[in-house]
Design a protein around this motif. Structure first.
Motif, PDB file in Angstrom:
ATOM      1  N   ILE A 150       0.836  -1.204   0.000  1.00  0.00           N
ATOM      2  CA  ILE A 150       0.000   0.000   0.000  1.00  0.00           C
ATOM      3  C   ILE A 150       0.875   1.261   0.000  1.00  0.00           C
ATOM      4  CG2 ILE A 150      -1.729   1.309   1.299  1.00  0.00           C
ATOM      5  CD1 ILE A 150      -2.710  -1.448   2.394  1.00  0.00           C
ATOM      6  N   ASN A 151       1.954   1.232   0.792  1.00  0.00           N
ATOM      7  CA  ASN A 151       2.839   2.402   0.885  1.00  0.00           C
ATOM      8  C   ASN A 151       3.383   2.818  -0.477  1.00  0.00           C
ATOM      9  OD1 ASN A 151       2.473   2.305   3.645  1.00  0.00           O
ATOM     10  ND2 ASN A 151       4.465   1.392   4.092  1.00  0.00           N
ATOM     11  N   PHE A 152       3.876   1.841  -1.243  1.00  0.00           N
ATOM     12  CA  PHE A 152       4.452   2.166  -2.539  1.00  0.00           C
ATOM     13  C   PHE A 152       3.403   2.769  -3.474  1.00  0.00           C
ATOM     14  CE2 PHE A 152       8.084  -0.743  -1.583  1.00  0.00           C
ATOM     15  CZ  PHE A 152       9.105   0.134  -1.927  1.00  0.00           C
ATOM     16  N   GLN A 175      -6.679  -0.417   8.943  1.00  0.00           N
ATOM     17  CA  GLN A 175      -7.286   0.898   8.776  1.00  0.00           C
ATOM     18  C   GLN A 175      -6.272   1.820   8.110  1.00  0.00           C
ATOM     19  OE1 GLN A 175      -8.641   2.092  12.697  1.00  0.00           O
ATOM     20  NE2 GLN A 175     -10.545   0.948  12.489  1.00  0.00           N
ATOM     21  N   ARG A 176      -6.432   1.998   6.810  1.00  0.00           N
ATOM     22  CA  ARG A 176      -5.546   2.853   6.032  1.00  0.00           C
ATOM     23  C   ARG A 176      -6.386   3.758   5.156  1.00  0.00           C
ATOM     24  NH1 ARG A 176      -0.196   1.086   5.030  1.00  0.00           N
ATOM     25  NH2 ARG A 176      -0.080   3.092   3.948  1.00  0.00           N
ATOM     26  N   ASN A 177      -5.889   4.944   4.893  1.00  0.00           N
ATOM     27  CA  ASN A 177      -6.572   5.889   4.023  1.00  0.00           C
ATOM     28  C   ASN A 177      -6.638   5.332   2.607  1.00  0.00           C
ATOM     29  OD1 ASN A 177      -7.773   8.363   3.293  1.00  0.00           O
ATOM     30  ND2 ASN A 177      -5.789   9.186   2.643  1.00  0.00           N
ATOM     31  N   LYS A 178      -7.797   5.448   1.973  1.00  0.00           N
ATOM     32  CA  LYS A 178      -8.052   4.978   0.607  1.00  0.00           C
ATOM     33  C   LYS A 178      -7.872   3.466   0.448  1.00  0.00           C
ATOM     34  CE  LYS A 178      -6.991   9.281  -1.850  1.00  0.00           C
ATOM     35  NZ  LYS A 178      -6.214   9.893  -2.949  1.00  0.00           N
ATOM     36  N   ALA A 230       5.873  -3.984  -5.631  1.00  0.00           N
ATOM     37  CA  ALA A 230       6.096  -2.564  -5.369  1.00  0.00           C
ATOM     38  C   ALA A 230       5.876  -1.808  -6.670  1.00  0.00           C
ATOM     39  CB  ALA A 230       7.512  -2.337  -4.850  1.00  0.00           C
ATOM     40  N   VAL A 231       4.903  -0.921  -6.674  1.00  0.00           N
ATOM     41  CA  VAL A 231       4.675  -0.048  -7.826  1.00  0.00           C
ATOM     42  C   VAL A 231       5.662   1.100  -7.700  1.00  0.00           C
ATOM     43  CG1 VAL A 231       3.033   1.430  -9.030  1.00  0.00           C
ATOM     44  CG2 VAL A 231       2.250  -0.691  -7.950  1.00  0.00           C
TER      45      VAL A 231
END
Length: 403
Positions: A150-152, A175-178, A230-231
């Motif tokens: 998600i971070n990448f 619980q993460r944004n978007k 990883a994008v």
């Protein structure tokens, strides 16, 4: 040992008879000591393993091992000096340009098998893996990989959102944004997880078709991926540069397994979603009828290849060149994207390796490369330079890590 000693003495005695000078006796004595030492080593250490032999070489490492960066001097390959990139791979989308274009939604399937993240059995010290300054249980490191995934995306494509297809019974707390959890009933056992993934994709696409029928203005494009990728560059250009495809697959020059199921893109129009759904239904039918023996791994990729190869008009020779191309497969317009750019995997173990292409967009940390994925994010967090991070991946890619 006594018989060996006597044999050595007899041999040396015969040798000494032919020696005319006193210095020959010193040579004989030296030879005797060498022979005695060799016999004693064999006698007392018959099962010794030479350091650096096969047993040690095959052991997985619990930390990053940096080697020479492959592809040095080759054109269109990342050039590194240590973990510093000598040529840059990416110019990320500027903030002004990031507010235009279509919305991209990443879809991945993820489940956990522990009833609780605090499981006592999972938290034994023998099961812990330390990456950086953090120690993880098996479940925690799976969650860490999902969070890095998600971070990448949020760094390289901040306008995008993530949907996680999951087992309704899974104790998945995130619980993460978007980021949205999307429970789908099914069979999530490890033996049939890849089979369930295709079924979940079909269910998701079918739901999106119904939603578009009610609200045709709500359009998004979808990229279905594994959660261990990883994008590293914006992927929105796929839908802009190739406006006519319904769905996209990634390919490599591999006769038996030319397609990788870890990256599937679907255009967000009703027609494209319908074509993609029908295509995946055919893959599912082939999977269940021909490749159930490989249901735990590879069955989906074998089924994908079977569907493509079965089309009489498809030219398999097109897989030999790492260039994107379009083909009609069973009524669907399929865009084939080279893995070298959109699904690049660091090599594991020995073998020929021509480095990392400068236009790489997605890095896939398959198998035991998961530690490398977490280490890469930690490095990027401190350096804030994707090109330098890719040098770290390139220099570490041949090692088998501990998970």
């Amino acid at each position: 040992m006594c018989w060996r000693w006597l044999l050595s003495c007899k041999i040396l005695r015969k040798i000494s008879l032919g020696m005319r000078f006193y210095g020959g006796w010193l040579l004989c004595l030296s030879l005797l000591l060498v022979i005695f030492h060799i016999f004693s080593v064999v006698e007392f250490h018959p099962n010794s393993v030479i350091e650096g032999g096969p047993n040690k070489r095959n052991k997985k490492s619990d930390h990053l091992l940096l080697g020479p960066a492959a592809g040095q001097g080759l054109p269109n390959r990342l050039q590194c000096q240590g973990s510093k990139a000598l040529n840059k791979t990416h110019l990320l989308t500027s903030p002004s340009a990031s507010n235009v274009g279509d919305r991209i939604v990443f879809v991945t399937m993820f489940t956990i098998y522990n009833t609780s993240l605090d499981s006592h059995a999972d938290s034994k010290s023998s099961n812990l893996v330390t990456v950086g300054n953090v120690s993880y249980t098996k479940t925690e490191r799976s969650m860490a990989i999902l969070n890095v995934f998600i971070n990448f995306i949020q760094v390289t494509m901040p306008r995008s959102s993530v949907i996680i297809l999951t087992d309704p019974e899974s104790d998945l707390l995130l619980q993460r944004n978007k980021v949205t959890l999307y429970p789908i009933q099914g069979e999530y056992s490890r033996e049939k997880l890849m089979l369930q993934r295709i079924r979940s994709y079909i269910t998701f696409l079918n739901t999106r078709l119904k939603e578009l029928a009610q609200n045709p203005r709500h359009t998004s494009h979808y990229i279905f991926t594994d959660s261990d990728i990883a994008v590293v560059d914006d992927l929105e250009h796929i839908f802009q540069k190739f406006p006519k495809f319904h769905m996209a697959l990634t390919f490599r020059n591999n006769k038996e397994q030319p397609l990788n199921s870890g990256f599937i893109a679907v255009r967000g129009t009703p027609k494209s979603i319908l074509r993609a759904k029908i295509f995946l239904q055919e893959v599912l039918e082939v999977y269940t009828s021909k490749y159930m023996s490989a249901s735990r791994m590879l069955g989906d990729q074998l089924a994908l290849a079977w569907v493509i190869k079965s089309d009489p008009n498809f030219d398999l020779r097109r897989f030999s060149k790492a260039r994107a191309f379009l083909a009609e497969i069973g009524g669907a317009s399929v865009l084939f994207l080279p893995c070298a750019t959109y699904n690049w995997t660091p090599p594991e173990g020995a073998g020929q390796f021509r480095g990392m292409p400068l236009d790489v967009k997605v890095v896939h940390f398959k198998g035991s490369r998961k530690r490398l994925m977490l280490e890469s994010w930690n490095f990027f967090s401190s350096a804030s330079d994707i090109s330098d991070m890719l040098c770290l991946i390139l220099m570490s890619g041949r090692t088998k890590y501990d998970f």
